[in-house]
Design a protein around this motif. Structure first.
Motif, mmCIF file in Angstrom:
data_model
loop_
_atom_site.group_PDB
_atom_site.id
_atom_site.type_symbol
_atom_site.label_atom_id
_atom_site.label_comp_id
_atom_site.label_asym_id
_atom_site.label_seq_id
_atom_site.Cartn_x
_atom_site.Cartn_y
_atom_site.Cartn_z
ATOM 1 N N PRO A 300 -12.998 5.287 -31.415
ATOM 2 C CA PRO A 300 -12.758 3.637 -32.117
ATOM 3 C C PRO A 300 -13.436 3.111 -29.804
ATOM 4 C CG PRO A 300 -11.018 4.799 -31.996
ATOM 5 C CD PRO A 300 -11.966 5.783 -32.307
ATOM 6 N N GLY A 301 -14.266 2.072 -30.340
ATOM 7 C CA GLY A 301 -14.751 1.175 -29.033
ATOM 8 C C GLY A 301 -16.147 0.660 -29.982
ATOM 9 N N LEU A 302 -16.284 -0.079 -28.599
ATOM 10 C CA LEU A 302 -17.889 -1.062 -28.686
ATOM 11 C C LEU A 302 -18.480 -0.347 -28.741
ATOM 12 C CD1 LEU A 302 -18.668 -3.886 -29.314
ATOM 13 C CD2 LEU A 302 -18.706 -4.489 -27.126
ATOM 14 N N TYR A 303 -20.067 -0.020 -28.718
ATOM 15 C CA TYR A 303 -21.137 1.007 -28.421
ATOM 16 C C TYR A 303 -22.432 -0.238 -28.565
ATOM 17 C CZ TYR A 303 -17.797 4.933 -29.065
ATOM 18 O OH TYR A 303 -17.146 5.546 -28.597
ATOM 19 N N LEU A 304 -23.855 0.256 -28.463
ATOM 20 C CA LEU A 304 -25.031 0.393 -28.606
ATOM 21 C C LEU A 304 -25.315 1.584 -29.167
ATOM 22 C CD1 LEU A 304 -26.208 -2.045 -25.335
ATOM 23 C CD2 LEU A 304 -24.914 -2.910 -27.777
ATOM 24 N N PRO A 305 -25.834 0.898 -30.310
ATOM 25 C CA PRO A 305 -27.503 2.858 -30.431
ATOM 26 C C PRO A 305 -27.521 3.459 -29.540
ATOM 27 C CG PRO A 305 -27.952 0.917 -31.813
ATOM 28 C CD PRO A 305 -26.781 0.099 -30.573
ATOM 29 N N GLU A 306 -27.811 3.230 -28.719
ATOM 30 C CA GLU A 306 -28.633 3.821 -27.682
ATOM 31 C C GLU A 306 -27.234 4.772 -26.913
ATOM 32 O OE1 GLU A 306 -29.238 0.092 -25.767
ATOM 33 O OE2 GLU A 306 -29.337 1.051 -28.118
ATOM 34 N N THR A 307 -26.365 4.482 -26.573
ATOM 35 C CA THR A 307 -25.072 4.706 -26.172
ATOM 36 C C THR A 307 -24.487 6.217 -27.375
ATOM 37 O OG1 THR A 307 -23.235 3.526 -27.246
ATOM 38 C CG2 THR A 307 -24.443 2.757 -25.015
ATOM 39 N N ILE A 308 -24.893 5.999 -28.592
ATOM 40 C CA ILE A 308 -23.869 7.320 -29.099
ATOM 41 C C ILE A 308 -25.264 8.051 -29.839
ATOM 42 C CG2 ILE A 308 -22.095 6.005 -30.031
ATOM 43 C CD1 ILE A 308 -23.000 4.594 -32.445
ATOM 44 N N LEU A 309 -26.430 7.982 -30.058
ATOM 45 C CA LEU A 309 -27.511 8.310 -30.026
ATOM 46 C C LEU A 309 -28.989 9.355 -29.196
ATOM 47 C CD1 LEU A 309 -28.228 6.282 -32.937
ATOM 48 C CD2 LEU A 309 -27.627 8.732 -33.685
ATOM 49 N N ASP A 310 -28.464 10.263 -29.400
ATOM 50 C CA ASP A 310 -29.435 10.988 -28.104
ATOM 51 C C ASP A 310 -30.963 10.458 -28.285
ATOM 52 O OD1 ASP A 310 -30.285 13.916 -26.243
ATOM 53 O OD2 ASP A 310 -31.808 14.344 -28.309
ATOM 54 N N ALA A 311 -31.104 10.403 -27.559
ATOM 55 C CA ALA A 311 -32.789 9.588 -27.778
ATOM 56 C C ALA A 311 -34.169 10.512 -28.395
ATOM 57 C CB ALA A 311 -33.225 8.975 -26.670
ATOM 58 N N GLY A 312 -33.936 11.891 -27.492
ATOM 59 C CA GLY A 312 -35.162 13.128 -28.067
ATOM 60 C C GLY A 312 -35.071 13.840 -29.003
ATOM 61 N N ALA A 313 -33.932 13.750 -29.886
ATOM 62 C CA ALA A 313 -33.306 13.742 -31.346
ATOM 63 C C ALA A 313 -34.340 12.754 -31.999
ATOM 64 C CB ALA A 313 -31.914 14.458 -31.287
ATOM 65 N N TYR A 314 -33.485 11.654 -32.146
ATOM 66 C CA TYR A 314 -33.720 10.602 -32.504
ATOM 67 C C TYR A 314 -34.949 10.428 -32.486
ATOM 68 C CZ TYR A 314 -32.727 5.207 -34.010
ATOM 69 O OH TYR A 314 -32.947 4.140 -34.096
ATOM 70 N N THR A 315 -35.819 10.271 -31.514
ATOM 71 C CA THR A 315 -37.261 9.935 -31.505
ATOM 72 C C THR A 315 -37.708 10.553 -32.493
ATOM 73 O OG1 THR A 315 -37.270 8.862 -29.112
ATOM 74 C CG2 THR A 315 -39.656 9.775 -30.303
ATOM 75 N N ALA A 316 -37.540 12.125 -32.324
ATOM 76 C CA ALA A 316 -38.046 13.240 -33.085
ATOM 77 C C ALA A 316 -38.008 13.591 -35.049
ATOM 78 C CB ALA A 316 -37.118 15.082 -32.544
ATOM 79 N N ARG A 317 -36.132 12.765 -34.708
ATOM 80 C CA ARG A 317 -36.633 12.103 -36.795
ATOM 81 C C ARG A 317 -37.481 11.241 -36.431
ATOM 82 N NH1 ARG A 317 -29.757 11.028 -38.072
ATOM 83 N NH2 ARG A 317 -30.242 11.851 -40.308
#
Length: 330
Positions: A300-317
């Motif tokens: 639980p917490g306040l997040y931004l998408p880029e703080t909980i997602l891996d940028a490299g895997a995300y871009t590939a996806r």
């Protein structure tokens, strides 16, 4: 365990695409398509399967939300001017994601969240395209030892399926813009900072705009010059005789591992337009926030998408699963 996700504004253009993307990436999820006129959700509910429509008024949503049963996430794909959807999520331990906030609208959101006893992730996305721009920028920045500047821009096509930009839209987008200049946060007048931008061979005038991408990339990269510009022109899709695409560009300057000055330019383009791109970002952020990808959910917490997602895997996806063009030039 089956996840249950409510999309408020789920039969609207962006909301319906969010629901479709969620069905694509979470085929077993229960989807609740909520809005003022649930009859408008009938066809979408049939299309999605394992879905239902719900009548919902944002000024008094509590009883309707209670009827929805146990929820894992609430996505606000519409305006929540009184923070009622947010409040219900905070009180009931439901993950919350909003795609309708602007940077200048974040104060009440942050204060409301900070005073709550958080029991689930809260993910505001006052970003361009719900985090896609920031995450693809972070992926590109991984090639650098040190990042000096990040210049982000987007081309809006007036024939985009999301609809033409109106005078009201432009006034909302182009208020005073917060940019990072020489290591200092600076408010600038967009009309005094009109800049010619070239994306994929198309040159157009663009104005600076405040987005959370700019603010988030400062602590993430240490760059001392960061900006986002938006302009109106013909997209690469339109120029090719197809439907309007939504085109974004990231230009990063800095040094590589050997200390050599380098510049990298990245084109990110969705051939289906802005609504689809925003929906992709929202769906992927929610999936991660509730552990719908098979991995443990964030605490639980306040997040931004880029703080909980891996940028490299995300871009590939983005490329492999959603057909989004990500093209780099040195």
């Amino acid at each position: 365990m089956t996840k249950s996700i409510l999309v408020a504004g789920g039969y609207g253009l962006v909301g319906s695409h969010i629901a479709r993307h969620l069905r694509q990436i979470m085929p077993d999820a229960k989807l609740i398509i909520a809005g003022r006129n649930p009859d408008k959700a009938a066809d979408l509910v049939t299309e999605l399967g394992n879905a239902e429509a719900l009548a919902l008024e944002t000024n008094a949503p509590e009883k309707a939300l209670a009827r929805a049963g146990k929820l894992d996430a609430i996505i606000a794909a519409l305006q929540d001017p009184h923070d009622k959807l947010l409040s219900y999520a905070l009180t009931n331990g439901i993950a919350h994601l909003s795609i309708t906030r602007a940077v200048l609208d974040m104060a009440s959101f942050v204060a409301h969240t900070a005073h709550a006893d958080l029991k689930a992730p809260v993910v505001p996305t006052a970003h361009w395209q719900a985090g896609i721009l920031a995450l693809t920028a972070l992926d590109l920045a991984s090639e650098f030892k040190a990042v000096d500047s990040i210049a982000m821009s987007a081309l809006f096509d007036m024939t985009d399926p999301i609809g033409p930009m109106t005078v009201e839209d432009a006034g909302h987008f182009f208020g005073k813009a917060l940019v990072m200049k020489d290591g200092l946060w600076t408010w600038v007048d967009p009309d005094a900072e009109v800049t010619p931008i070239t994306i994929d061979g198309e040159t157009f005038d663009a104005r600076p705009m405040s987005t959370l991408d700019t603010m988030s990339l400062r602590p993430a990269t240490g760059a001392t010059d960061i900006s986002f510009h938006l302009g109106i022109a013909n997209s690469r899709g339109t120029r090719a005789g197809s439907a309007a695409s939504h085109d974004m560009q990231i230009v990063i300057k800095g040094t590589d591992a050997d200390g050599t000055a380098i510049t990298r330019t990245r084109l990110v383009s969705d051939p289906r337009g802005q609504a689809q791109l925003t929906a992709t970002g929202a769906a992927l952020a929610v999936q991660r926030a509730i552990g719908g990808d098979g991995q443990p959910a964030p605490k639980p917490g306040l997040y931004l998408p880029e703080t909980i997602l891996d940028a490299g895997a995300y871009t590939a996806r983005l490329k492999s699963d959603f057909g989004i063009l990500v093209k780099d030039d040195s």
